[in-house]
Design a protein around this motif. Structure first.
Motif, short mmCIF file in Angstrom:
data_model
loop_
_atom_site.label_atom_id
_atom_site.label_comp_id
_atom_site.label_asym_id
_atom_site.label_seq_id
_atom_site.Cartn_x
_atom_site.Cartn_y
_atom_site.Cartn_z
N HIS A 269 0.79 -0.91 0.39
CA HIS A 269 0.10 0.13 -0.02
C HIS A 269 0.71 1.37 0.27
CE1 HIS A 269 -3.57 -1.95 1.03
NE2 HIS A 269 -2.72 -3.12 1.27
N GLY A 270 2.61 1.02 0.56
CA GLY A 270 3.20 2.11 -0.38
C GLY A 270 2.58 3.39 1.19
N ALA A 271 2.05 2.16 2.73
CA ALA A 271 1.94 3.41 3.78
C ALA A 271 3.62 3.17 4.51
CB ALA A 271 1.02 2.57 4.24
N PHE A 272 3.06 4.64 5.14
CA PHE A 272 4.30 4.88 6.04
C PHE A 272 4.61 4.01 7.47
CE2 PHE A 272 4.19 7.89 2.94
CZ PHE A 272 5.40 8.66 2.77
N LEU A 273 5.20 4.00 8.44
CA LEU A 273 4.67 3.38 9.40
C LEU A 273 6.16 4.98 10.74
CD1 LEU A 273 4.75 1.60 12.34
CD2 LEU A 273 7.04 0.48 11.43
N VAL A 274 5.62 4.97 12.03
CA VAL A 274 6.05 5.84 12.52
C VAL A 274 6.59 5.03 14.56
CG1 VAL A 274 5.97 8.28 13.64
CG2 VAL A 274 4.85 7.72 11.85
N PRO A 275 7.66 4.47 13.59
CA PRO A 275 7.89 4.06 14.93
C PRO A 275 8.23 4.63 16.90
CG PRO A 275 8.72 2.40 13.59
CD PRO A 275 8.71 4.19 13.00
N THR A 276 7.85 4.52 17.26
CA THR A 276 8.51 5.61 19.40
C THR A 276 9.38 4.69 19.71
OG1 THR A 276 6.82 5.67 19.59
CG2 THR A 276 6.32 7.35 17.87
N LEU A 277 10.31 4.77 19.96
CA LEU A 277 10.80 3.47 20.57
C LEU A 277 11.46 4.44 22.11
CD1 LEU A 277 13.55 2.09 18.30
CD2 LEU A 277 11.04 0.94 19.32
N VAL A 278 11.95 5.84 22.25
CA VAL A 278 11.97 6.28 22.85
C VAL A 278 11.53 6.46 23.96
CG1 VAL A 278 11.99 8.46 21.98
CG2 VAL A 278 13.69 8.61 23.77
N THR A 279 9.59 6.62 23.34
CA THR A 279 8.87 7.11 25.14
C THR A 279 8.32 5.31 25.76
OG1 THR A 279 6.22 7.56 25.12
CG2 THR A 279 6.33 6.34 23.25
N TYR A 280 8.92 4.34 25.20
CA TYR A 280 8.66 3.25 26.22
C TYR A 280 10.00 2.95 26.77
CZ TYR A 280 5.42 2.27 22.56
OH TYR A 280 4.77 2.38 20.90
N ARG A 281 10.70 3.45 26.53
CA ARG A 281 11.73 3.54 27.72
C ARG A 281 11.52 3.96 28.64
NH1 ARG A 281 17.85 5.79 25.55
NH2 ARG A 281 17.08 7.82 26.64
N GLU A 282 11.89 5.55 28.29
CA GLU A 282 11.07 6.54 29.07
C GLU A 282 10.18 6.00 30.09
OE1 GLU A 282 13.43 8.83 30.51
OE2 GLU A 282 14.76 7.39 28.42
N LEU A 283 9.05 5.62 29.60
CA LEU A 283 8.18 5.66 30.45
C LEU A 283 8.68 4.12 31.59
CD1 LEU A 283 4.47 5.15 28.19
CD2 LEU A 283 4.93 6.80 29.60
N SER A 284 9.19 3.34 30.46
CA SER A 284 9.70 2.10 32.32
C SER A 284 10.44 3.17 32.87
CB SER A 284 10.25 1.32 31.17
OG SER A 284 10.45 0.62 31.65
N ARG A 285 11.18 3.81 32.78
CA ARG A 285 12.40 4.67 33.60
C ARG A 285 12.07 5.49 34.76
NH1 ARG A 285 17.24 6.45 30.08
NH2 ARG A 285 18.33 3.64 29.51
N GLN A 286 10.78 5.97 34.16
CA GLN A 286 10.59 7.27 34.89
C GLN A 286 8.83 7.60 34.52
OE1 GLN A 286 11.76 11.18 33.97
NE2 GLN A 286 12.16 10.73 31.88
N GLY A 287 7.72 7.22 33.88
CA GLY A 287 7.00 6.99 33.62
C GLY A 287 5.67 7.39 35.22
#
Length: 415
Positions: A269-287
């Motif tokens: 489909h020529g679609a885009f993917l926007v991963p967001t890796l850093v938010t999970y690291r920071e939610l785990s650390r200081q969420g």
């Protein structure tokens, strides 16, 4: 450089072209009237030096300004439900500071996918807020009990007024979804966001759920296409991602739990993917200390450890990948760390491309931002070193980013 009309030639620089993944030392670039007017290698032509101020960059890299395609500038807390309890003026003041900080890290354009509105975008355009260009989608559309429904189980009422702060609108049925999409588009939204699966920040849904019926999703896609806009969808699991792609969703946010069938659909489909890796690291650390409710904290591990694996699969499969961070509250300070995380999987040139030219393609601004082509906006950053060999120069902007220009005007400078 000042706000005056005189052209400026940046000399003795290495031009970094994201499209080709190349860096060319011994180059020069001319900025005039806020756009890139000319560029070249070797000696600067007399026709340029006769009419332009010259700035010697001492061999530093000159590259397009960065684009973060998944931000929430109004998210003053990781408790997204609490944002709606604040005064709109307070939320706007937080957003102004958030945008200013992003500009300082080298981001000259950001796409807000839930919370920002036309007023904030206009404030940036009019110079009332010193920040990156703001591409907004308004409020994300969610079913009752979905990822955009931030009510705890004991709260029953919802305030759907468009002026109230918040990231989501609760809709049920294709008629409500269609009307809500039209309302976002009425205010000038550049995309419409829908919730395709459960999420971390929402208190009552499961990560592995699918959300929004097919009729609801078709209504939103139809309205976006009619307005020459597109739909982006929040989704984690392959089941939710694949369903959205088949129904015409053009972009997926996150995608931590995709599989090979998802990769094939992205490419088809020529679609885009926007991963967001850093938010999970920071939610785990200081969420928790940033307001993430306990029920949301328990969901973080479900997606935290799968993100890099999904990114690797998508990269190797040829999916169009775009840079995004999704950080909330005080965790936004870690925005640039996404570069280092992606560098664990992707070559530096591909990571840079995801935050420049590929982001521009997603935003419908190809050839206008994220490039050093002549005629493009002079959104530029000066980097002390070569980001193609050392991504930490972008991951640590306080060390690597010397200056930031937006529309040809220096907005930040360490010199």
């Amino acid at each position: 450089m000042t706000d005056g009309p005189r052209p400026t030639a940046y000399t003795n620089t290495a031009l970094l072209d994201p499209e080709t993944g190349t860096r060319t030392p011994g180059s020069w670039l001319l900025v005039e009237d806020g756009v890139i007017a000319a560029r070249g290698t070797g000696e600067v032509p007399v026709s340029v030096t006769d009419r332009a101020e010259t700035v010697d960059l001492g061999g530093a890299t000159l590259m397009p300004g960065l684009v973060d395609s998944h931000v929430h500038v109004t998210a003053l807390s990781a408790d997204l439900g609490a944002v709606g309890d604040h005064s709109p003026s307070y939320v706007a003041a937080f957003a102004a500071r958030s945008l200013s900080d992003m500009l300082g890290r080298g981001f000259t354009t950001v796409r807000d996918v839930g919370g920002a509105d036309w007023g904030l975008a206009e404030a940036v355009d009019d110079g009332l807020v010193d920040g990156p260009r703001l591409v907004f989608g308004g409020k994300a559309l969610s079913q009752t009990g979905g990822h955009g429904d931030f009510r705890p189980r004991g709260r029953h009422g919802t305030d759907q007024h468009g002026c109230c702060p918040g990231a989501g609108l609760v809709c049920d049925g294709p008629v409500e979804f269609r009307k809500a999409a039209r309302e976002q588009l009425r205010t000038g939204a550049h995309h419409v966001k829908v919730m395709l699966s459960g999420g971390v920040a929402s208190p009552t849904d499961r990560i592995d759920s699918t959300q929004s019926s097919e009729d609801e999703l078709r209504a939103v896609v139809e309205e976006a296409e009619a307005a020459n806009r597109y739909v982006t969808g929040h989704a984690y699991t392959a089941r939710a991602v694949n369903r959205g792609l088949r129904l015409g969703v053009r972009c997926i946010e996150h995608g931590n739990l995709i599989d090979q069938s998802s990769v094939e659909l992205f490419v088809e489909h020529g679609a885009f993917l926007v991963p967001t890796l850093v938010t999970y690291r920071e939610l785990s650390r200081q969420g928790a200390r940033n307001g993430l409710p306990a029920e949301s904290q328990a969901k973080v591990d479900t997606v935290l450890h799968k993100g890099l694996e999904a990114l690797r699969m998508a990269h190797e499969g040829g999916v169009r990948l775009v840079f995004g961070t999704d950080l909330l509250g005080g965790m936004q300070a870690h925005q640039s760390a996404e570069f280092a995380l992606r560098g664990e999987v992707q070559p530096a040139a591909d990571v840079v491309r995801s935050a420049t030219s590929e982001a521009a393609a997603l935003l419908g601004l190809e050839g206008e931002i994220g490039t050093l082509r002549t005629g493009a906006r002079a959104d530029l950053i000066v980097v002390d070193g070569d980001p193609l060999s050392d991504l930490t120069l972008l991951a640590e902007p306080e060390r690597g980013v010397r200056a930031v220009l937006r529309d040809g005007v220096i907005r930040r400078s360490r010199a």
